[in-house]
Write a protein that holds these residues in place. Structure first.
Motif, PDB file in Angstrom:
ATOM      1  N   TYR A  52       0.725  -1.234   0.052  1.00  5.10           N
ATOM      2  CA  TYR A  52      -0.089  -0.086  -0.140  1.00  5.10           C
ATOM      3  C   TYR A  52       0.855   1.255  -0.009  1.00  5.10           C
ATOM      4  CZ  TYR A  52      -3.104   3.544   1.896  1.00  5.10           C
ATOM      5  OH  TYR A  52      -3.431   4.855   2.370  1.00  5.10           O
ATOM      6  N   HIS A  83       1.674   4.295  -3.119  1.00  8.14           N
ATOM      7  CA  HIS A  83       1.562   5.478  -2.654  1.00  8.14           C
ATOM      8  C   HIS A  83       2.804   6.383  -3.262  1.00  8.14           C
ATOM      9  CE1 HIS A  83       0.772   9.227  -0.648  1.00  8.14           C
ATOM     10  NE2 HIS A  83       1.790   9.214  -0.221  1.00  8.14           N
ATOM     11  N   THR A 131      -8.982   6.084  11.792  1.00  8.56           N
ATOM     12  CA  THR A 131      -9.653   6.872  10.958  1.00  8.56           C
ATOM     13  C   THR A 131      -8.853   7.337   9.541  1.00  8.56           C
ATOM     14  OG1 THR A 131      -9.100   8.984  12.050  1.00  8.56           O
ATOM     15  CG2 THR A 131     -11.298   7.915  12.645  1.00  8.56           C
ATOM     16  N   PRO A 159      -5.739   6.013   6.966  1.00  6.80           N
ATOM     17  CA  PRO A 159      -5.250   4.638   6.899  1.00  6.80           C
ATOM     18  C   PRO A 159      -3.635   4.540   7.406  1.00  6.80           C
ATOM     19  CG  PRO A 159      -6.061   5.624   4.660  1.00  6.80           C
ATOM     20  CD  PRO A 159      -5.943   6.712   5.996  1.00  6.80           C
ATOM     21  N   SER A 210     -10.015  -1.104  10.934  1.00  5.80           N
ATOM     22  CA  SER A 210     -10.572  -0.394   9.632  1.00  5.80           C
ATOM     23  C   SER A 210     -10.184  -0.890   8.358  1.00  5.80           C
ATOM     24  CB  SER A 210     -10.214   1.020  10.067  1.00  5.80           C
ATOM     25  OG  SER A 210     -10.581   1.718  10.885  1.00  5.80           O
ATOM     26  N   ALA A 211     -10.867  -0.922   7.620  1.00  4.85           N
ATOM     27  CA  ALA A 211     -10.773  -1.316   6.057  1.00  4.85           C
ATOM     28  C   ALA A 211     -10.127  -0.387   5.063  1.00  4.85           C
ATOM     29  CB  ALA A 211     -12.090  -1.918   5.454  1.00  4.85           C
ATOM     30  N   HIS A 212      -8.877  -0.154   5.607  1.00  8.88           N
ATOM     31  CA  HIS A 212      -8.234   0.747   4.652  1.00  8.88           C
ATOM     32  C   HIS A 212      -6.638   0.749   4.937  1.00  8.88           C
ATOM     33  CE1 HIS A 212      -8.859   4.388   7.715  1.00  8.88           C
ATOM     34  NE2 HIS A 212      -8.225   3.334   8.267  1.00  8.88           N
ATOM     35  N   GLY A 213      -5.926   0.904   4.114  1.00  3.47           N
ATOM     36  CA  GLY A 213      -4.485   1.118   4.359  1.00  3.47           C
ATOM     37  C   GLY A 213      -3.721  -0.396   4.344  1.00  3.47           C
ATOM     38  N   THR A 215      -5.488  -4.052   5.303  1.00  4.97           N
ATOM     39  CA  THR A 215      -6.242  -4.740   4.233  1.00  4.97           C
ATOM     40  C   THR A 215      -5.179  -5.973   3.988  1.00  4.97           C
ATOM     41  OG1 THR A 215      -5.424  -3.236   2.470  1.00  4.97           O
ATOM     42  CG2 THR A 215      -7.807  -3.144   3.488  1.00  4.97           C
ATOM     43  N   PRO A 224     -15.849  -0.656   7.916  1.00  4.69           N
ATOM     44  CA  PRO A 224     -15.448   0.830   7.570  1.00  4.69           C
ATOM     45  C   PRO A 224     -15.063   1.860   8.391  1.00  4.69           C
ATOM     46  CG  PRO A 224     -17.709  -0.242   6.511  1.00  4.69           C
ATOM     47  CD  PRO A 224     -17.008  -1.096   7.401  1.00  4.69           C
ATOM     48  N   PRO A 225     -14.160   2.465   8.107  1.00  4.23           N
ATOM     49  CA  PRO A 225     -13.475   3.601   9.257  1.00  4.23           C
ATOM     50  C   PRO A 225     -14.514   4.723   9.565  1.00  4.23           C
ATOM     51  CG  PRO A 225     -12.501   3.874   7.059  1.00  4.23           C
ATOM     52  CD  PRO A 225     -13.254   2.509   6.831  1.00  4.23           C
TER      53      PRO A 225
END
Length: 387
Positions: free
Chosen positions: A147, A151, A288, A290, A310-313, A316, A329-330
């Motif tokens: 991830y 970026h 909140t 990633p 949380s489903a990010h960054g 996952t 979901p955050p």
């Protein structure tokens, strides 16, 4: 992997208080010493300094955490002098502000420069993008997850061959449930004033007390659960506020206003996180923003605990939904209330099954030995390219 006795690594990290970058610096320093080299760390200092020295590394104390341009110039001169004096082989920066001084010193002395992108730095302007890009101006960039690597490539447009992914490592000698004595868990239970109520599921939120960690989302979710008549959970916020007294006071006020003083507790900094994970039944990471990697998602899995994240960054990549934990979901307190309720209702048997799967996967992918070996190989690659 062995190193030449003449190999000397200089890492530059703002401070050694707590956090992933700091832990990685200590892990790599220890690996260099074990491989026969010399490890130096330039830093302001902090509570982790004692371990650094115990591992055989050396501290070069200076105010590298500063963003003051004049002090940064002074740091650059100090680092250049240190590089020449110690015949440093590679300079490795782990944060943007000290990277400016470290890069200048490396270029002045003709020393290879490596930087680790420990976070996904957002740029709202060209100036901020230029500031962030200091991490990409050396010989090699290490990203702590795919991830993060994606970026870096998208943000800075550099040669993909110049960016390698090396996930953070977890010390499985430390995070090993079979090595944590019951007395350590009991000591922590007593320190936190937790009665042994088997009917309540203990949920641990590890990490610094900062807004991005999502504590307020969890307080709102806990209020929803209590409004539904649930009293079968205890949520523990374990982390240092690092001087952010205003935020910790805000959390305490929110807990009190929601009538959750018996369900949500701020227990402060914890020196024995392996015991904390065993005291808990599951861990949560409601960030909140990633996380670039999220070591706090891997450590509980290493201890056999399932995780809600949380489903990010990077989480996952480190948490497999429905297999080693759950992704939510955050910032969605309602979704977090449902996920926590579901995890509680799964029961200890199902959670243990998922925890075992997480432990097995963590040991396969995220060992500190693997991280160190990959990093030392990256150093060798840089040195060979310079030759």
């Amino acid at each position: 992997m062995s190193l030449r006795s003449s190999f000397t690594l200089l890492q530059v990290v703002p401070e050694l208080e707590t956090g992933g970058a700091e832990q990685s610096a200590i892990d790599i320093a220890q690996a260099v010493v074990r491989a026969g080299g010399t490890a130096l760390v330039a830093t302001r200092g902090g509570r982790m300094t004692a371990r650094l020295k115990a591992d055989g590394a050396r501290l070069a104390q200076m105010p590298v955490q500063t963003k003051n341009p004049l002090v940064m110039l002074g740091n650059a001169a100090r680092l250049a002098s240190l590089i020449r004096q110690e015949k440093v082989s590679i300079v490795h920066a782990r944060s943007r502000a000290p990277a400016f001084a470290a890069l200048w010193a490396a270029r002045t002395t003709g020393t290879p420069f490596v930087a680790t992108y420990h976070g996904v730095y957002k740029a709202q302007s060209g100036l901020k993008r230029w500031y962030n890009a200091v991490m990409t101006r050396g010989d090699l960039v290490i990203a702590n997850s795919d991830y993060t690597r994606d970026h870096v490539l998208a943000e800075h447009g550099i040669d993909p061959d110049k960016v390698v992914t090396i996930p953070r490592g977890v010390d499985f000698d430390r995070f090993n449930p079979s090595l944590v004595t019951p007395s350590r868990v009991e000591a922590l239970r007593a320190a936190w004033g937790i009665a042994d109520r088997h009917a309540r599921t203990r949920i641990l939120l590890p990490g610094r007390l900062t807004r991005i960690k999502g504590h307020l989302t969890i307080i709102e979710a806990a209020a929803t659960l209590k409004a539904q008549g649930r009293r079968d959970f205890l949520i523990l916020f374990a982390g240092d506020d690092q001087g952010r007294a205003g935020y910790s006071e805000e959390l305490a006020a929110a807990i009190g206003k929601a009538g959750l003083t018996d369900e949500v507790r701020i227990v402060g900094h914890c020196d024995d996180m392996p015991a904390a994970y065993l005291l808990a039944d599951l861990a949560i990471l409601p960030t909140t923003v990633p996380e670039s990697f999220g070591r706090a998602a891997v450590e509980p899995q290493a201890m056999g605990r399932t995780v809600i994240a949380s489903a990010h960054g990077g989480t996952t990549e480190t948490v497999l939904h429905g297999v080693t934990g759950w992704l939510v979901p955050p910032g969605d307190a309602g979704a977090w209330a449902k996920a926590i309720a579901s995890a509680i209702d799964q029961g200890p048997g199902r959670r243990a099954e998922m925890g075992h799967a997480g432990q097995k996967r963590a040991r396969q992918l995220y060992s500190v030995d693997a991280m160190c070996a990959a990093t030392l190989s990256a150093y060798q690659r840089v040195l060979e390219a310079r030759r």
